[in-house]
Scaffold this motif. Structure first.
Motif, PDB file in Angstrom:
ATOM      1  N   PRO A 111       0.815  -1.224   0.000  1.00 25.23           N
ATOM      2  CA  PRO A 111       0.000   0.000   0.000  1.00 25.23           C
ATOM      3  C   PRO A 111       0.846   1.271   0.000  1.00 25.23           C
ATOM      4  CG  PRO A 111      -0.797  -1.553   1.648  1.00 25.23           C
ATOM      5  CD  PRO A 111       0.519  -2.075   1.153  1.00 25.23           C
ATOM      6  N   CYS A 112       2.040   1.214   0.593  1.00 27.34           N
ATOM      7  CA  CYS A 112       2.909   2.393   0.618  1.00 27.34           C
ATOM      8  C   CYS A 112       3.528   2.642  -0.748  1.00 27.34           C
ATOM      9  CB  CYS A 112       4.024   2.217   1.642  1.00 27.34           C
ATOM     10  SG  CYS A 112       3.367   1.982   3.280  1.00 27.34           S
TER      11      CYS A 112
ATOM     12  N   VAL B  49       2.058   2.254  -3.527  1.00 24.98           N
ATOM     13  CA  VAL B  49       1.068   2.831  -4.440  1.00 24.98           C
ATOM     14  C   VAL B  49       1.169   4.357  -4.498  1.00 24.98           C
ATOM     15  CG1 VAL B  49      -1.409   3.123  -4.795  1.00 24.98           C
ATOM     16  CG2 VAL B  49      -0.459   0.845  -4.421  1.00 24.98           C
ATOM     17  N   PRO B  50       1.120   5.055  -3.351  1.00 20.66           N
ATOM     18  CA  PRO B  50       1.251   6.517  -3.455  1.00 20.66           C
ATOM     19  C   PRO B  50       2.613   6.954  -3.987  1.00 20.66           C
ATOM     20  CG  PRO B  50       1.187   5.807  -1.152  1.00 20.66           C
ATOM     21  CD  PRO B  50       0.810   4.629  -1.986  1.00 20.66           C
TER      22      PRO B  50
ATOM     23  N   ALA C  26       4.322   5.365  -6.193  1.00 19.20           N
ATOM     24  CA  ALA C  26       4.279   5.131  -7.641  1.00 19.20           C
ATOM     25  C   ALA C  26       3.626   6.303  -8.356  1.00 19.20           C
ATOM     26  CB  ALA C  26       3.522   3.838  -7.941  1.00 19.20           C
ATOM     27  N   MET C  27       2.726   7.008  -7.628  1.00 19.70           N
ATOM     28  CA  MET C  27       2.030   8.120  -8.254  1.00 19.70           C
ATOM     29  C   MET C  27       2.925   9.352  -8.350  1.00 19.70           C
ATOM     30  SD  MET C  27      -1.818   7.771  -6.791  1.00 19.70           S
ATOM     31  CE  MET C  27      -1.383   7.522  -5.077  1.00 19.70           C
ATOM     32  N   ARG C  28       3.977   9.378  -7.538  1.00 19.51           N
ATOM     33  CA  ARG C  28       4.762  10.604  -7.447  1.00 19.51           C
ATOM     34  C   ARG C  28       6.010  10.610  -8.315  1.00 19.51           C
ATOM     35  NH1 ARG C  28       4.208  10.417  -1.492  1.00 19.51           N
ATOM     36  NH2 ARG C  28       2.060  11.043  -1.129  1.00 19.51           N
TER      37      ARG C  28
ATOM     38  N   TYR D 227       7.014   4.372 -10.395  1.00 11.80           N
ATOM     39  CA  TYR D 227       5.974   3.860 -11.292  1.00 11.80           C
ATOM     40  C   TYR D 227       6.532   2.658 -12.067  1.00 11.80           C
ATOM     41  CZ  TYR D 227       2.535   3.591 -15.057  1.00 11.80           C
ATOM     42  OH  TYR D 227       1.594   3.143 -15.944  1.00 11.80           O
TER      43      TYR D 227
ATOM     44  N   GLN E 275       5.218  -1.121 -11.883  1.00 12.57           N
ATOM     45  CA  GLN E 275       4.807  -1.839 -13.088  1.00 12.57           C
ATOM     46  C   GLN E 275       5.556  -3.160 -13.233  1.00 12.57           C
ATOM     47  OE1 GLN E 275       2.374  -1.416 -15.290  1.00 12.57           O
ATOM     48  NE2 GLN E 275       1.611   0.309 -14.114  1.00 12.57           N
TER      49      GLN E 275
ATOM     50  N   GLU F 105       3.195  -6.318 -13.618  1.00 11.58           N
ATOM     51  CA  GLU F 105       3.084  -6.823 -14.992  1.00 11.58           C
ATOM     52  C   GLU F 105       3.107  -8.362 -15.080  1.00 11.58           C
ATOM     53  OE1 GLU F 105       2.037  -5.828 -17.798  1.00 11.58           O
ATOM     54  OE2 GLU F 105       2.734  -7.533 -18.995  1.00 11.58           O
TER      55      GLU F 105
ATOM     56  N   GLY G 105      -9.102  -4.438 -11.025  1.00  3.16           N
ATOM     57  CA  GLY G 105      -9.286  -3.132 -10.401  1.00  3.16           C
ATOM     58  C   GLY G 105     -10.196  -3.142  -9.180  1.00  3.16           C
TER      59      GLY G 105
ATOM     60  N   LEU H  34      -8.678  -5.177  -6.221  1.00  7.09           N
ATOM     61  CA  LEU H  34      -7.516  -4.504  -5.648  1.00  7.09           C
ATOM     62  C   LEU H  34      -7.942  -3.311  -4.785  1.00  7.09           C
ATOM     63  CD1 LEU H  34      -4.521  -5.104  -6.017  1.00  7.09           C
ATOM     64  CD2 LEU H  34      -4.476  -3.545  -7.951  1.00  7.09           C
ATOM     65  N   ILE H  35      -8.837  -2.480  -5.301  1.00 10.34           N
ATOM     66  CA  ILE H  35      -9.238  -1.273  -4.579  1.00 10.34           C
ATOM     67  C   ILE H  35     -10.051  -1.640  -3.329  1.00 10.34           C
ATOM     68  CG2 ILE H  35     -11.468  -0.616  -5.616  1.00 10.34           C
ATOM     69  CD1 ILE H  35     -10.044   2.145  -6.132  1.00 10.34           C
TER      70      ILE H  35
ATOM     71  N   MET I  51      -7.363  -3.040  -0.857  1.00 11.83           N
ATOM     72  CA  MET I  51      -6.449  -2.004  -0.366  1.00 11.83           C
ATOM     73  C   MET I  51      -7.160  -1.030   0.554  1.00 11.83           C
ATOM     74  SD  MET I  51      -3.772  -0.746  -3.331  1.00 11.83           S
ATOM     75  CE  MET I  51      -5.042   0.222  -4.137  1.00 11.83           C
ATOM     76  N   LEU I  52      -8.360  -0.640   0.182  1.00 13.74           N
ATOM     77  CA  LEU I  52      -9.045   0.494   0.833  1.00 13.74           C
ATOM     78  C   LEU I  52     -10.342   0.135   1.539  1.00 13.74           C
ATOM     79  CD1 LEU I  52      -8.966   3.384  -1.766  1.00 13.74           C
ATOM     80  CD2 LEU I  52      -7.724   3.257   0.372  1.00 13.74           C
TER      81      LEU I  52
ATOM     82  N   PRO J  25      -5.220  11.671  -4.151  1.00 13.54           N
ATOM     83  CA  PRO J  25      -4.328  10.512  -4.087  1.00 13.54           C
ATOM     84  C   PRO J  25      -3.610  10.407  -2.747  1.00 13.54           C
ATOM     85  CG  PRO J  25      -4.002  11.717  -6.145  1.00 13.54           C
ATOM     86  CD  PRO J  25      -4.873  12.569  -5.279  1.00 13.54           C
TER      87      PRO J  25
ATOM     88  N   PRO K  87      -3.701   6.736   0.761  1.00 12.68           N
ATOM     89  CA  PRO K  87      -2.863   5.996   1.704  1.00 12.68           C
ATOM     90  C   PRO K  87      -3.155   6.353   3.154  1.00 12.68           C
ATOM     91  CG  PRO K  87      -1.572   7.599   0.449  1.00 12.68           C
ATOM     92  CD  PRO K  87      -2.908   7.522  -0.199  1.00 12.68           C
TER      93      PRO K  87
ATOM     94  N   MET L 127      -5.874   4.385   4.562  1.00 12.00           N
ATOM     95  CA  MET L 127      -5.554   3.001   4.898  1.00 12.00           C
ATOM     96  C   MET L 127      -4.930   2.888   6.280  1.00 12.00           C
ATOM     97  SD  MET L 127      -4.209   1.479   1.295  1.00 12.00           S
ATOM     98  CE  MET L 127      -3.105   2.826   0.889  1.00 12.00           C
ATOM     99  N   ARG L 128      -4.432   4.007   6.799  1.00 12.61           N
ATOM    100  CA  ARG L 128      -3.661   3.919   8.045  1.00 12.61           C
ATOM    101  C   ARG L 128      -4.465   4.234   9.289  1.00 12.61           C
ATOM    102  NH1 ARG L 128       0.696   6.965   5.389  1.00 12.61           N
ATOM    103  NH2 ARG L 128       1.702   5.443   4.040  1.00 12.61           N
TER     104      ARG L 128
ATOM    105  N   TYR M  13     -10.177   6.956   7.301  1.00 11.67           N
ATOM    106  CA  TYR M  13     -11.058   6.053   6.551  1.00 11.67           C
ATOM    107  C   TYR M  13     -12.488   6.608   6.566  1.00 11.67           C
ATOM    108  CZ  TYR M  13     -13.606   1.864   5.128  1.00 11.67           C
ATOM    109  OH  TYR M  13     -14.448   0.987   4.481  1.00 11.67           O
TER     110      TYR M  13
ATOM    111  N   GLY N 175     -14.270   0.786  -9.547  1.00  7.86           N
ATOM    112  CA  GLY N 175     -12.930   0.339  -9.160  1.00  7.86           C
ATOM    113  C   GLY N 175     -11.904   0.441 -10.278  1.00  7.86           C
ATOM    114  N   PRO N 176     -12.191  -0.149 -11.454  1.00 10.80           N
ATOM    115  CA  PRO N 176     -11.175  -0.115 -12.514  1.00 10.80           C
ATOM    116  C   PRO N 176     -10.872   1.307 -12.993  1.00 10.80           C
ATOM    117  CG  PRO N 176     -12.965  -1.635 -13.072  1.00 10.80           C
ATOM    118  CD  PRO N 176     -13.377  -0.927 -11.832  1.00 10.80           C
TER     119      PRO N 176
ATOM    120  N   ILE O 256      -8.744   3.142 -10.243  1.00  8.63           N
ATOM    121  CA  ILE O 256      -7.366   2.663 -10.123  1.00  8.63           C
ATOM    122  C   ILE O 256      -6.559   3.024 -11.379  1.00  8.63           C
ATOM    123  CG2 ILE O 256      -7.446   0.288 -11.059  1.00  8.63           C
ATOM    124  CD1 ILE O 256      -6.198  -0.500  -8.286  1.00  8.63           C
TER     125      ILE O 256
ATOM    126  N   MET P 194      -5.932   6.871 -10.995  1.00 10.84           N
ATOM    127  CA  MET P 194      -5.020   7.186  -9.899  1.00 10.84           C
ATOM    128  C   MET P 194      -3.606   6.722 -10.217  1.00 10.84           C
ATOM    129  SD  MET P 194      -6.799   6.558  -6.165  1.00 10.84           S
ATOM    130  CE  MET P 194      -6.594   4.788  -6.316  1.00 10.84           C
ATOM    131  N   LEU P 195      -3.475   5.541 -10.781  1.00 14.59           N
ATOM    132  CA  LEU P 195      -2.169   4.880 -10.884  1.00 14.59           C
ATOM    133  C   LEU P 195      -1.704   4.610 -12.304  1.00 14.59           C
ATOM    134  CD1 LEU P 195      -2.285   1.964  -8.289  1.00 14.59           C
ATOM    135  CD2 LEU P 195      -0.912   4.022  -8.189  1.00 14.59           C
TER     136      LEU P 195
END
Lengths: 204, 204
Positions: free
Chosen positions: A116-117, A119-120, A122-124, A129, A133, A137, A171, A174-175, A178-179, B116, B120, B123-124, B129, B171-172, B175, B178-179
């Motif tokens: 989960p850590c 993921v954010p 990867a966005m930055r 990223y 991937q 993949e 998707g 996963l969401i 995760m959430l 975004p 995270p 989640m913590r 939440y 969801g899809p 995600i 976001m990612l």
């Protein structure tokens, strides 16, 4: 820790990136990286120095084996999240179900803290990223293969868009994992419910 | 900034939480909160003191209006992410398409930076939440309503599980936005592709 700290013998040939390494020092370095991440270090804050200290090796040992932090992280995270085996039961629904139920579940308990850590992060950054991937993949490749076999066997519609379908399958699961995105869902049943919903749309 | 800093007049009656506040100070406090988050402050690090300084009010002004940081955050984030209007075009696919295309798109550019980061944090901690859920639930309610109307009009299968379907739709897309989860997808076409896939499964 200094650059001249004692060191395990260097392998005779430089190895291709991503190839498994087997020496005891390599193992300790990978484990130290995963431990520090699982204890809450962000990827950004993670220092080679701290990894070296935790692994009981010199920084030079790390730099001799990995070009830098990103390369080490990729190997460490690939170790954490091995791609799932292709179930290949002969039945698309059964294959997808096995895969869907494994999403977000990991044998190594550190994965629950690290992924989960990631993921954010990867966005930055582009580097993270790419790392993210490279981890996901191989999982996508298994789902892609299941869907292609289903088309080849005539179980699935020949015109389906494999990329859209695999993302539509993964998707939501996963969401939700995760959430806990939708609190009204039954966590245990949800993967099967998504597979059955998508199967209705893609069955030939 | 001190507890005795000058202050806008207090409203005559205590207000219900979540009710819109209109004074200039309230507006400045909400805007300061969103600015600080958009500039990269984590929710955890965000201090009432910093919000007060940015808004040009005393901390007491904030505490007089909000029970604490969580309550202020909920109002600020609710302001940022207003729930979408229910399109109610009379056609389920059209309604879902309008909603699907709006996922992750926001009029306020600060939302792209803040949302975004909220994920995270959600989640913590249980508080975050709850905050996250209070923002997304009104959006889910609109989708739920579209699906229920579709069932009532006989467009959709009567036995569909509304919670599963709305999560499978959202969801899809979430995600992917976001990612960029699957780099092989066409970002522009994906929302419509998900709607069409799910529609195949739920059309009566």
């Amino acid at each position: 820790m200094t650059l001249t700290a004692p060191d395990a013998p260097r392998p005779p040939e430089p190895r291709a990136p991503g190839r498994p390494r087997s020496s005891r020092a390599d193992e300790a370095i990978i484990e130290a990286t995963l431990d520090l991440l699982a204890e809450g270090s962000s990827i950004e804050a993670l220092a080679i120095e701290a990894i070296a200290a935790r692994a009981g090796v010199g920084k030079a040992t790390i730099y001799r084996r990995w070009a830098g932090k990103d390369a080490l992280l990729r190997d460490a995270l690939a170790r954490l999240k091995r791609p799932p085996a292709d179930p290949d039961t002969g039945d698309v629904r059964e294959d997808l179900l096995i895969l869907a139920r494994s999403i977000g579940k990991n044998k190594d308990p550190r994965a629950e803290k690290i992924m989960p850590c990631l993921v954010p992060e990867a966005m930055r950054s582009a580097e993270q990223y790419t790392t993210y991937q490279q981890i996901v993949e191989p999982r996508r490749a298994v789902t892609r293969e299941i869907l292609r076999r289903g088309i080849a066997r005539g179980e699935l519609r020949a015109d389906l868009d494999v990329e859209v379908v695999l993302t539509a399958l993964t998707g939501p699961i996963l969401i939700q994992r995760m959430l806990r995105w939708n609190p009204r869902l039954d966590e245990e049943r949800f993967p099967e419910q998504v597979v059955d919903l998508v199967m209705k749309a893609i069955t030939a």
